[in-house]
Design an enzyme around this catalytic site. Structure first.
Site, mmCIF file in Angstrom:
data_model
loop_
_atom_site.group_PDB
_atom_site.id
_atom_site.type_symbol
_atom_site.label_atom_id
_atom_site.label_comp_id
_atom_site.label_asym_id
_atom_site.label_seq_id
_atom_site.Cartn_x
_atom_site.Cartn_y
_atom_site.Cartn_z
ATOM 1 N N TYR A 58 20.119 23.153 60.329
ATOM 2 C CA TYR A 58 20.353 22.392 61.552
ATOM 3 C C TYR A 58 21.843 22.398 61.877
ATOM 4 O O TYR A 58 22.678 22.261 60.974
ATOM 5 C CB TYR A 58 19.861 20.950 61.384
ATOM 6 C CG TYR A 58 20.110 20.073 62.587
ATOM 7 C CD1 TYR A 58 19.382 20.251 63.754
ATOM 8 C CD2 TYR A 58 21.086 19.086 62.554
ATOM 9 C CE1 TYR A 58 19.613 19.455 64.865
ATOM 10 C CE2 TYR A 58 21.325 18.272 63.658
ATOM 11 C CZ TYR A 58 20.586 18.469 64.811
ATOM 12 O OH TYR A 58 20.823 17.678 65.908
ATOM 13 N N ASP A 72 31.886 12.617 69.427
ATOM 14 C CA ASP A 72 30.622 13.110 69.970
ATOM 15 C C ASP A 72 30.302 12.395 71.280
ATOM 16 O O ASP A 72 29.415 11.552 71.360
ATOM 17 C CB ASP A 72 29.503 12.887 68.942
ATOM 18 C CG ASP A 72 28.161 13.419 69.420
ATOM 19 O OD1 ASP A 72 28.145 14.320 70.275
ATOM 20 O OD2 ASP A 72 27.128 12.932 68.917
ATOM 21 N N ASP A 99 21.649 21.453 68.231
ATOM 22 C CA ASP A 99 21.764 20.347 69.171
ATOM 23 C C ASP A 99 22.404 20.864 70.454
ATOM 24 O O ASP A 99 23.543 21.318 70.453
ATOM 25 C CB ASP A 99 22.642 19.265 68.518
ATOM 26 C CG ASP A 99 22.870 18.051 69.380
ATOM 27 O OD1 ASP A 99 22.450 18.041 70.546
ATOM 28 O OD2 ASP A 99 23.488 17.095 68.867
ATOM 29 N N ASP A 101 22.684 18.942 73.259
ATOM 30 C CA ASP A 101 23.054 17.774 74.059
ATOM 31 C C ASP A 101 22.095 17.609 75.244
ATOM 32 O O ASP A 101 20.891 17.637 75.076
ATOM 33 C CB ASP A 101 24.513 17.880 74.505
ATOM 34 C CG ASP A 101 25.492 17.631 73.363
ATOM 35 O OD1 ASP A 101 25.054 17.165 72.295
ATOM 36 O OD2 ASP A 101 26.694 17.908 73.534
ATOM 37 N N HIS A 126 17.383 21.266 70.693
ATOM 38 C CA HIS A 126 16.855 20.062 71.315
ATOM 39 C C HIS A 126 17.740 19.627 72.474
ATOM 40 O O HIS A 126 18.964 19.785 72.458
ATOM 41 C CB HIS A 126 16.628 18.928 70.311
ATOM 42 C CG HIS A 126 17.830 18.401 69.607
ATOM 43 N ND1 HIS A 126 18.732 17.545 70.194
ATOM 44 C CD2 HIS A 126 18.271 18.585 68.338
ATOM 45 C CE1 HIS A 126 19.671 17.215 69.318
ATOM 46 N NE2 HIS A 126 19.423 17.845 68.182
ATOM 47 N N GLU A 128 18.294 16.240 75.106
ATOM 48 C CA GLU A 128 18.057 14.807 75.049
ATOM 49 C C GLU A 128 18.012 14.190 76.439
ATOM 50 O O GLU A 128 18.463 14.807 77.419
ATOM 51 C CB GLU A 128 19.141 14.132 74.205
ATOM 52 C CG GLU A 128 20.539 14.279 74.760
ATOM 53 C CD GLU A 128 21.602 14.100 73.692
ATOM 54 O OE1 GLU A 128 22.506 13.277 73.914
ATOM 55 O OE2 GLU A 128 21.545 14.786 72.655
ATOM 56 N N CYS A 136 26.888 9.787 70.833
ATOM 57 C CA CYS A 136 26.125 9.806 69.591
ATOM 58 C C CYS A 136 24.909 8.893 69.713
ATOM 59 O O CYS A 136 24.999 7.766 70.215
ATOM 60 C CB CYS A 136 27.011 9.359 68.433
ATOM 61 S SG CYS A 136 26.120 9.089 66.886
ATOM 62 N N ARG A 171 14.461 15.329 72.766
ATOM 63 C CA ARG A 171 14.910 14.131 72.055
ATOM 64 C C ARG A 171 14.917 12.951 73.017
ATOM 65 O O ARG A 171 15.456 13.047 74.128
ATOM 66 C CB ARG A 171 16.318 14.363 71.496
ATOM 67 C CG ARG A 171 16.985 13.094 70.970
ATOM 68 C CD ARG A 171 18.341 13.408 70.383
ATOM 69 N NE ARG A 171 19.313 12.372 70.690
ATOM 70 C CZ ARG A 171 20.583 12.398 70.295
ATOM 71 N NH1 ARG A 171 21.024 13.409 69.571
ATOM 72 N NH2 ARG A 171 21.406 11.418 70.638
ATOM 73 N N GLU A 201 14.699 9.630 68.157
ATOM 74 C CA GLU A 201 16.028 9.175 67.754
ATOM 75 C C GLU A 201 16.097 7.663 67.582
ATOM 76 O O GLU A 201 15.557 6.890 68.386
ATOM 77 C CB GLU A 201 17.060 9.628 68.791
ATOM 78 C CG GLU A 201 18.488 9.200 68.500
ATOM 79 C CD GLU A 201 19.072 9.846 67.259
ATOM 80 O OE1 GLU A 201 18.484 9.687 66.170
ATOM 81 O OE2 GLU A 201 20.128 10.503 67.364
ATOM 82 N N ASN A 223 15.252 11.916 62.216
ATOM 83 C CA ASN A 223 16.683 12.060 61.965
ATOM 84 C C ASN A 223 17.091 11.086 60.859
ATOM 85 O O ASN A 223 17.124 9.879 61.065
ATOM 86 C CB ASN A 223 17.476 11.768 63.241
ATOM 87 C CG ASN A 223 18.976 11.879 63.039
ATOM 88 O OD1 ASN A 223 19.446 12.334 62.002
ATOM 89 N ND2 ASN A 223 19.733 11.458 64.046
#
Length: 313
Positions: A58, A72, A99, A101, A126, A128, A136, A171, A201, A223
């Protein structure tokens, strides 16, 4: 230049093709065995993840940002993410999930993101449902977009996919904002829009993971990040409630940075690293991961070095 007649074909990147890695990712998610994906902040860490028998790698957006010295909060670019993700993906034969975003912009940007990540050799990503710029997932003050906006984001991503086995994960960050029931409703909508996997998440405890599993009928990703909002559950617990995959996104970076900070303090106070040797990865182990012997065999005219044994050199 005398090149050995027989040599490994995967010295500079894995001999496993991108397509094979994506098929392996799909098969793993359907296998009934929890897929464990530690975070890798460098290609060398990805090699170690593969060597120790995990099912995938990952790449965390938070870690990638931190490695650049950034928080982040949506400051990284698609180019930075795809470039670093590709370097990590090529380092092992395992599927690598990254990731992405919010897709780096509007739905058309999400579509371009999928194309760039496929080209880089990733097996999945992923997206989100946070507003852009994001933050974050375990910080307070997050905001999520309307469901319809996220559905457009996902549909654009799915439409841009060229390899049908590239996994698109949705996500949802809605648990901490709208509550668990709303997060479950969003996950169902995202699955209907074409998501292959749902990243749940910031759930709080095992009961919430169980409720999510009972309510959503596509693969689920947990996660297990440290110091966040979620209880740290074991792989056995997540497997028992029916989760398909788990990530440990920042774990390796935190281990490394903790050791680095302690080591630098020791060098500063003692004036030597002598007391740190027992905690270090030995040169011989590093050479094993980097496959020095195979490079030596590949071209004996150029790579004619001697690999040290157990000596601390």
């Amino acid at each position: 230049m005398a090149v050995a007649e027989e040599f490994s074909t995967d010295l500079f990147s894995s001999s496993t093709t991108d397509a094979d890695k994506r098929r392996a990712l799909r098969a793993g998610l359907a296998s009934g065995t929890l897929q464990r994906w530690p975070g890798a902040f460098s290609p060398l860490v990805a090699k170690l993840v593969a060597d120790l028998g995990f099912e995938g790698v990952y790449v965390s957006g938070a870690v990638l940002a931190a490695d650049l010295g950034l928080p982040d909060i949506g400051l990284t670019t698609l180019t930075e993410v795809a470039t670093r993700g590709g370097q990590i993906a090529r380092a092992s034969g395992l599927p690598t999930i990254i990731d992405a975003d919010t897709g780096f912009g509007e739905p058309m940007s999400a579509a371009r993101t999928i194309a760039a990540l496929e080209d880089a050799g990733l097996a999945g990503c992923h997206l989100e449902d946070q507003v852009n710029p994001k933050r974050c997932g375990h910080l307070d003050g997050k905001a999520v977009v309307p469901v319809e906006t996220m559905i457009k984001r996902l549909r654009a991503a799915v439409a841009a996919r060229r390899d049908e086995n590239f996994v698109i994960c949705a996500r949802t960050d809605a648990r901490a904002i709208e509550g668990l029931d709303a997060a479950i409703d969003r996950a169902r909508s995202y699955a209907a829009a074409g998501a292959d996997l749902i990243f749940t998440e910031a759930l709080t405890d095992l009961s919430e993971f169980e409720r999510f599993r009972a309510a959503v009928d596509i693969p689920l990703l947990a996660n297990m990040t440290e110091f966040g909002k979620s209880e740290l559950l074991t792989a056995a617990q997540l497997s028992d409630v029916g989760y398909n995959a788990v990530i440990y996104p920042v774990t390796t970076l935190r281990i490394a940075m903790g050791a680095i900070e302690a080591g630098l303090k020791k060098i500063s106070s003692a004036g030597t690293q002598e007391d740190l040797l027992d905690g270090m990865q030995h040169r011989s182990r590093l050479y094993e991961l980097l496959r020095y012997a195979d490079y030596n065999q590949f071209d004996t005219d150029t790579f004619n070095f001697t690999i040290p044994g157990s000596a601390n050199t």
